[in-house]
Design a protein around this motif. Structure first.
Motif, short mmCIF file in Angstrom:
data_model
loop_
_atom_site.label_atom_id
_atom_site.label_comp_id
_atom_site.label_asym_id
_atom_site.label_seq_id
_atom_site.Cartn_x
_atom_site.Cartn_y
_atom_site.Cartn_z
N TRP A 255 -0.21 3.34 -1.72
CA TRP A 255 -0.74 4.10 -0.58
C TRP A 255 -2.03 4.79 -0.94
CZ3 TRP A 255 -0.54 9.64 -0.58
CH2 TRP A 255 -0.94 10.25 0.62
N ARG A 256 -2.10 5.38 -2.12
CA ARG A 256 -3.33 6.05 -2.53
C ARG A 256 -4.48 5.05 -2.63
NH1 ARG A 256 -0.76 9.94 -7.30
NH2 ARG A 256 -0.19 11.71 -5.93
N ARG A 257 -4.23 3.88 -3.23
CA ARG A 257 -5.29 2.87 -3.31
C ARG A 257 -5.71 2.41 -1.92
NH1 ARG A 257 -2.78 1.71 -8.36
NH2 ARG A 257 -1.07 0.58 -7.36
N GLN A 258 -4.75 2.30 -1.02
CA GLN A 258 -5.09 1.91 0.35
C GLN A 258 -5.98 2.96 1.01
OE1 GLN A 258 -2.28 0.13 3.56
NE2 GLN A 258 -2.19 2.34 3.88
N ASN A 259 -5.71 4.23 0.75
CA ASN A 259 -6.55 5.29 1.32
C ASN A 259 -8.00 5.17 0.85
OD1 ASN A 259 -4.32 6.44 2.59
ND2 ASN A 259 -3.90 7.85 0.88
N VAL A 260 -8.17 4.92 -0.44
CA VAL A 260 -9.52 4.77 -0.97
C VAL A 260 -10.18 3.50 -0.45
CG1 VAL A 260 -10.90 4.59 -3.08
CG2 VAL A 260 -8.91 6.10 -3.03
N ASN A 261 -9.43 2.42 -0.39
CA ASN A 261 -9.98 1.16 0.14
C ASN A 261 -10.50 1.33 1.56
OD1 ASN A 261 -9.38 -0.17 -2.23
ND2 ASN A 261 -7.57 -1.23 -1.43
N LYS A 262 -9.74 2.05 2.37
CA LYS A 262 -10.16 2.25 3.76
C LYS A 262 -11.49 3.00 3.83
CE LYS A 262 -5.62 2.25 6.07
NZ LYS A 262 -4.63 3.10 6.78
N LEU A 263 -11.66 3.99 2.96
CA LEU A 263 -12.93 4.72 2.95
C LEU A 263 -14.08 3.81 2.57
CD1 LEU A 263 -14.55 7.43 3.00
CD2 LEU A 263 -14.12 7.53 0.53
N ILE A 264 -13.91 3.01 1.52
CA ILE A 264 -14.98 2.12 1.06
C ILE A 264 -15.35 1.11 2.14
CG2 ILE A 264 -15.65 0.43 -0.68
CD1 ILE A 264 -15.31 3.35 -1.69
N GLU A 265 -14.35 0.50 2.74
CA GLU A 265 -14.62 -0.49 3.78
C GLU A 265 -15.33 0.14 4.97
OE1 GLU A 265 -12.28 -4.07 6.16
OE2 GLU A 265 -11.12 -2.36 5.40
N ALA A 266 -14.87 1.34 5.37
CA ALA A 266 -15.48 2.01 6.51
C ALA A 266 -16.92 2.42 6.21
CB ALA A 266 -14.66 3.24 6.89
N LEU A 267 -17.18 2.93 5.02
CA LEU A 267 -18.55 3.29 4.65
C LEU A 267 -19.47 2.07 4.73
CD1 LEU A 267 -17.94 5.69 1.64
CD2 LEU A 267 -19.13 6.30 3.76
#
Length: 516
Positions: A255-267
Motif C-alpha cells: 500500500w505504501r509503494r502504491q501511494n508513492v507510485n500514484k504520486l509519481i504517475e500523477a506528477l
C-alpha cells in the motif's frame, strides 16, 4: 553521437579532453553538437548552498545567486537544480505554503526588500544559457534544524491530521489524500507561474527509518550500504486502516509503494499537461531493489524502507530523466559506482535520460572524504556508457569553494568545452526554425547579430580556427555574440550557427561567416 566519441575519459593520466568539436583539418562541415547534462544541486535547506545564511537582505541574496550562476557558466555547466521547497515551504511567493525560514530566519516572512527569488534565479540562469530545474521535497514538513515556529499557513497548522511526527522530523503522510493533493498543487502552481525547464524531486518519500529508541536514522547508514536494526515504524496507522476498511487488499508495504507510485504517475501526467516541454526528473537513492541487484551489490533497500518502487517508474516511463544518487566510490565494496550505473542502465527500458548524481561534496569532508580524482574518474566512467548522458553534482558548494582544485580540474579537463543538454524526443521533436544571423569582422573577432523564434533556448555556434572547429553556446536572449580570435590558432575563417529549442531539438545550420 555517443559521448565516448566526443570526449576522452577524465582521468589523471588524461588531464585534458580533446577539443569537443573537432571536424578534422580543413573540414567544411562542423561535427555534431556535443551533448551532456552537466548540473549541480543548489540546496536551500539548512542554507547548505544558498543563501549562505538566513536573513541576508535581498541585494546580498541576489549577489550570492549571481556568483553561483557565474561560476556554473564559467565551469561549462548547463543546468542548475534549485531547491524551491525544502520543508513544505517556499523560496517564492505562494498562496499555498509559507516563505521558507532559510531565506529570512522566520518562516512566513518575505525577503526584504521584497523580491521573487525563484523568478530572479530563472531570469539570471536563462540569461547565461543555463537551464533552471525546480527541486521539490515531496513530503518533508519540518526539518529537525528548524529554528522558527511554523507559520499560520504551514501544513502543520492548517492540516495537522495529514502530518506525522517521526523522530526529529515532521512528515506529510503519503497515505493521506490531502497531503498528496498539497504536493501536487504546489508543484503545478510553480509549473504554471514560472518559466522553469524541469521539475525535480528527491529521495524523500516515506522517511528514512530511525532506530529505536534514538533518532540516528538509516540515512547515514544507507550511504555506507547498511541498514539499521530495531527500526520504528512510520505512524500511518489511521490512513492505512481507512484503506483496509474501504476494501483495500494490499499489505502495508505494498500500500505504501502504491501511494508513492500514484504520486509519481500523477506528477508526470499533470506537469506535461500544463507544459509539454517541462521535463520531470527524480533523484532516488542509488541502490535498486534487493531481488534484482547484480552480484556483489548489497545495502539499504529503498524498495522496502522508503517504499520507492523506482524500477516500476522507469519501466512505465513516468519520468523524463533519472538521477540515481550514486554516492559511492568506483572501488567501494558492495556499492561500486560502475556496477550500480550499469544496473540502472538495464532497468531503463524506456530509454529515459540517465544522469547519475555524484557526491562531489565529499571532497574535503571530515571523514570518508573523496579526492577530486574520484569525481573526475566517475565522470569518465559515466561517459563510457552511451545510455548515460550526463551527471549532477551534490552540491554546488564544493564547486564554489573549488575544494582541492576540483573546479579547476573539471574546467581544464572534463568541461574544457561547453555542451548542449541532450534532446528529449519523446516530449517533442519538431525542428525549430532556422535562425537569422548576420556577421561582420570587428576588432579581434567576428561579431554575430542573432535572431530566432520564440521556442529558441540557445544558439549552437561553431567556429573554425586553423582547420579545427571550436564550439560555443549562447543564450537565446543574446542579440550580439563575438567569436574571438584564438590566441594560438588565429581568427576564425568560418562560423556556423543553429538554434536549439527547449527540448534540445536543433535547427538547420546557417553559414554565418566565411573568410574570403
Amino acid at each position: 553521437m555517443a559521448l565516448s566519441g566526443l570526449f576522452s575519459a577524465c582521468t589523471s593520466t588524461q588531464p585534458g579532453i580533446a577539443p569537443v568539436a573537432t571536424g578534422g583539418t580543413g573540414s567544411d562541415v562542423p561535427p555534431p553538437a556535443p551533448r551532456e547534462f552537466r548540473a549541480a544541486w543548489v540546496s536551500t535547506v539548512a542554507n547548505i548552498d544558498w543563501p549562505s545564511k538566513p536573513n541576508l537582505n535581498a541585494e546580498k541574496q541576489q549577489a550570492e545567486a549571481i556568483a553561483i550562476l557565474d561560476r556554473a557558466k564559467a565551469l561549462n555547466l548547463n543546468a542548475i537544480v534549485l531547491q524551491v521547497r525544502p520543508s513544505a515551504d517556499a523560496i517564492y511567493p505562494s498562496k499555498l505554503e509559507p516563505w521558507s525560514e532559510y531565506l529570512t530566519g522566520l518562516q512566513g516572512q518575505a525577503p526584504q526588500p521584497w523580491y521573487d527569488p525563484l523568478k530572479f534565479w530563472i531570469t539570471q540562469a536563462h540569461a547565461r544559457g543555463l537551464e533552471l530545474h525546480a527541486w521539490f521535497n515531496p513530503y518533508r514538513a519540518r526539518n529537525n534544524g528548524a529554528r522558527s515556529p511554523a507559520a499560520p499557513n504551514h501544513i502543520t497548522r492548517t492540516n495537522p491530521a495529514a502530518v506525522k511526527s517521526y523522530g526529529k522530523y515532521l512528515w506529510m503522510d503519503p497515505g493521506e489524500d490531502s497531503a498528496v493533493k498539497q504536493t501536487l498543487d504546489v508543484v503545478l502552481d510553480v509549473v504554471r507561474r514560472y518559466d522553469i525547464d524541469g521539475v525535480h524531486i528527491d529521495d524523500y518519500f516515506y522517511p528514512y527509518p530511525i532506530e529505536a529508541p534514538g533518532a540516528s536514522g538509516a540515512e547515514s547508514l544507507a550511504l555506507e550500504g547498511k541498514a539499521g536494526k530495531g527500526e520504528l515504524d512510520f505512524p500511518d496507522g489511521p490512513s492505512f486502516q481507512r484503506y483496509v476498511s474501504g476494501g483495500g487488499r494490499l499489505d502495508r508495504a505494498g500500500w505504501r509503494r502504491q501511494n508513492v507510485n500514484k504520486l509519481i504517475e500523477a506528477l508526470n501526467e499533470e506537469i506535461h499537461r500544463e507544459k509539454s516541454w517541462v521535463r520531470f526528473g527524480i533523484s532516488p537513492f542509488g541502490i535498486g531493489r534487493p531481488d534484482r541487484r547484480p552480484h556483489g551489490i548489497n545495502g539499504f533497500s529503498q524498495y522496502d524502507k522508503l517504499y520507492a518502487d523506482v524500477e516500476t517508474w522507469l519501466q512505465n516511463g513516468w519520468l523524463d530523466y533519472f538521477t540515481p544518487q550514486l554516492y559511492w566510490a568506483i572501488r567501494q565494496p558492495g556499492q561500486a559506482y560502475g556496477t550500480l550505473l550499469d544496473y540502472w542502465v538495464t532497468q531503463n527500458t524506456r530509454g529515459r535520460h540517465l544522469w547519475p548524481g555524484l557526491f562531489t561534496s565529499r571532497i574535503g569532508a571530515a571523514s570518508k572524504e573523496y579526492l577530486p580524482q574520484e569525481i573526475v574518474e566517475q565522470i569518465g566512467v559515466t561517459r563510457t556508457r552511451p545510455a548515460a548522458s550526463g551527471h549532477v553534482h551534490f552540491s554546488m558548494v564544493a564547486l564554489m569553494q573549488n575544494r582541492k582544485g576540483i573546479g579547476d580540474q573539471l574546467r581544464a579537463g572534463c568541461y574544457s568545452s561547453p555542451a548542449l543538454v541532450p534532446a528529449t524526443p519523446w516530449l517533442g521533436k519538431t525542428t525549430p526554425g532556422t535562425p537569422s544571423v548576420a556577421a561582420v569582422r570587428k576588432g579581434n573577432g567576428v561579431l554575430l547579430k542573432l535572431a530566432a523564434g520564440s521556442a529558441n533556448a540557445t544558439y549552437a555556434i561553431w567556429s573554425r580556427h586553423g582547420g579545427r572547429w571550436q564550439f560555443a553556446v549562447a543564450p537565446a536572449s543574446r542579440v550580439d555574440w563575438t567569436v574571438p580570435d584564438d590566441v594560438k590558432l588565429g581568427p576564425a575563417d568560418a562560423v556556423v550557427v543553429s538554434a536549439v529549442d527547449r527540448l534540445g531539438n536543433e535547427s538547420a545550420r546557417v553559414q554565418a561567416w566565411r573568410r574570403a
